[in-house]
Motif scaffolding. Structure first.
Motif, mmCIF file in Angstrom:
data_model
loop_
_atom_site.group_PDB
_atom_site.id
_atom_site.type_symbol
_atom_site.label_atom_id
_atom_site.label_comp_id
_atom_site.label_asym_id
_atom_site.label_seq_id
_atom_site.Cartn_x
_atom_site.Cartn_y
_atom_site.Cartn_z
ATOM 1 N N ARG A 70 0.841 -1.196 0.000
ATOM 2 C CA ARG A 70 0.000 0.000 0.000
ATOM 3 C C ARG A 70 0.877 1.247 0.000
ATOM 4 O O ARG A 70 1.977 1.236 0.569
ATOM 5 N N PHE A 72 0.953 5.495 0.648
ATOM 6 C CA PHE A 72 0.289 6.594 1.337
ATOM 7 C C PHE A 72 0.962 7.910 0.995
ATOM 8 O O PHE A 72 2.152 7.956 0.658
ATOM 9 N N ASP A 87 -4.517 7.117 2.033
ATOM 10 C CA ASP A 87 -4.222 5.898 1.289
ATOM 11 C C ASP A 87 -4.433 6.142 -0.202
ATOM 12 O O ASP A 87 -5.569 6.319 -0.658
#
Length: 369
Positions: A70, A72, A87
């Motif tokens: 992920r 960010f 996010d």
């Protein structure tokens, strides 16, 4: 004690660790930071990926979360006078699949793009314009089973220079190439169209034999020269033999690739609420395009059933190597299927240029109340 994974200089120093992102500030607003008045807060507890440096884009920072899957961004909030995480992969949590981020590099021209290379050899690219609310992801897999080991960006005037460090297997040997991404202005057809991976331009070719291709020995390649597509071949002994002779032409030879687009689930044309789960089909599609090769794009209900552009344009037949400078025709019939998950798929194939501006679909729905 946490290990420092990255440091960013935003409006205040930001330190990323596996457990949190720390904001270093003075005890009073706008007071110079000194060893005596420094204090650390943790506005984000996402944690960052070890060994992956963060990047700065204007007043924002982008980092890989500690899972490596992920991504960010850190945004300054005027309400709290602190940085908070957002996010970037919220709407596509499976963006990287099982792969993890290894590194990132930022390109600013002609658009802001962040390149993230993964441990499976592929790259995900973020086209990012926060002032326009643009957050667009795309995946890149190198032609010829190339494995991207790193990305470097050098500043340029019209476009930045983007280099991929690619590991390949050629003639049973492992080789590494520094492959420069072509500029957009070099991918619009013309005498030489630089749309191929690991390409090389062989100047002033006369006849059918193109030599100097030892770096692609044994690979299937495509060729472009004299302003048209010259076909697909396999490199043998560092050369290919064209199917038709050329005269004093600069011939580009490289690895082919495709650009694939699949729409999200369509929810249009329903009078009885959302059409997401209703039986429907796409029955017409209109394409609004800039410069495009007449054979450079296909549309279909999936990537197995694809149709090319009509062979007539404004009432006249289309020539084999014609490139349209501006393509906008009425919507044409589309062989969609009656199903709850009816979609539009589009495929462009290198080295034929294609600039797709918009696709307009007409959806017919079988309403059920």
């Amino acid at each position: 004690m946490d290990t420092i994974n990255f440091m960013l200089s935003l409006s205040r120093p930001i330190i990323g660790t596996p457990g949190a992102e720390f904001s270093i500030k003075s005890t009073s607003f706008d007071e110079p930071l000194t060893p005596q008045n420094a204090q650390a807060g943790a506005p984000s507890t996402q944690g960052s990926r070890q060994g992956v440096a963060a990047v700065k884009i204007d007043a924002r920072g982008i980092f890989a979360q500690r899972s490596g899957k992920r991504l960010f961004e850190l945004i300054f909030s005027p309400d709290t006078y602190e940085y908070s995480p957002r996010d970037l992969t919220l709407l596509c949590p499976d963006l990287t699949g099982s792969a993890k981020v290894v590194g990132m590099a930022t390109q600013r021209q002609p658009d802001t793009r962040a390149h993230f290379w993964l441990d499976d050899g592929s790259v995900v690219v973020l086209t990012y314009e926060p002032t326009e609310d643009v957050t667009c992801w795309s995946r890149i897999a190198m032609g010829g089973s190339g494995f991207v080991e790193g990305v470097s960006v050098l500043p340029g005037e019209d476009e930045d220079q983007v280099f991929y460090r690619v590991r390949r297997t050629v003639s049973a040997a492992t080789v590494r190439y520094l492959e420069k991404m072509a500029m957009e202005s070099e991918c619009v057809g013309g005498t030489v169209n630089k749309q191929a991976d690991s390409f090389i331009v062989i100047p002033a070719v006369t006849g059918t034999t193109v030599t100097g291709l030892s770096h692609l020995n044994g690979h299937s390649v495509v060729a472009w020269g004299a302003g048209k597509y010259l076909g697909a071949y396999t490199v043998s002994g560092g050369s290919i033999t064209l199917s038709a002779a050329v005269t004093a032409a600069d011939v580009l030879v490289g690895l082919p690739y495709t650009a694939l687009y699949k729409s999200t689930k369509l929810a249009y044309a329903a009078s009885a609420g959302t059409a997401l789960s209703q039986i429907k089909r796409v029955n017409y599609v209109g394409l609004v395009m800039g410069l495009v090769h007449n054979d450079g794009i296909e549309v279909g209900r999936d990537f197995t059933n694809m149709d090319k552009l009509p062979r007539l344009y404004q009432g006249r037949p289309v020539t084999a190597d014609e490139i349209f400078e501006d393509y906008e025709e009425p919507a044409t019939a589309f062989p969609g299927e009656w199903k709850p998950d009816s979609r539009l798929c589009i495929r462009a194939t290198a080295p034929k240029p294609c600039v797709l501006n918009a696709a307009v679909v007409t959806v017919e729905t079988n309403d059920k109340v």
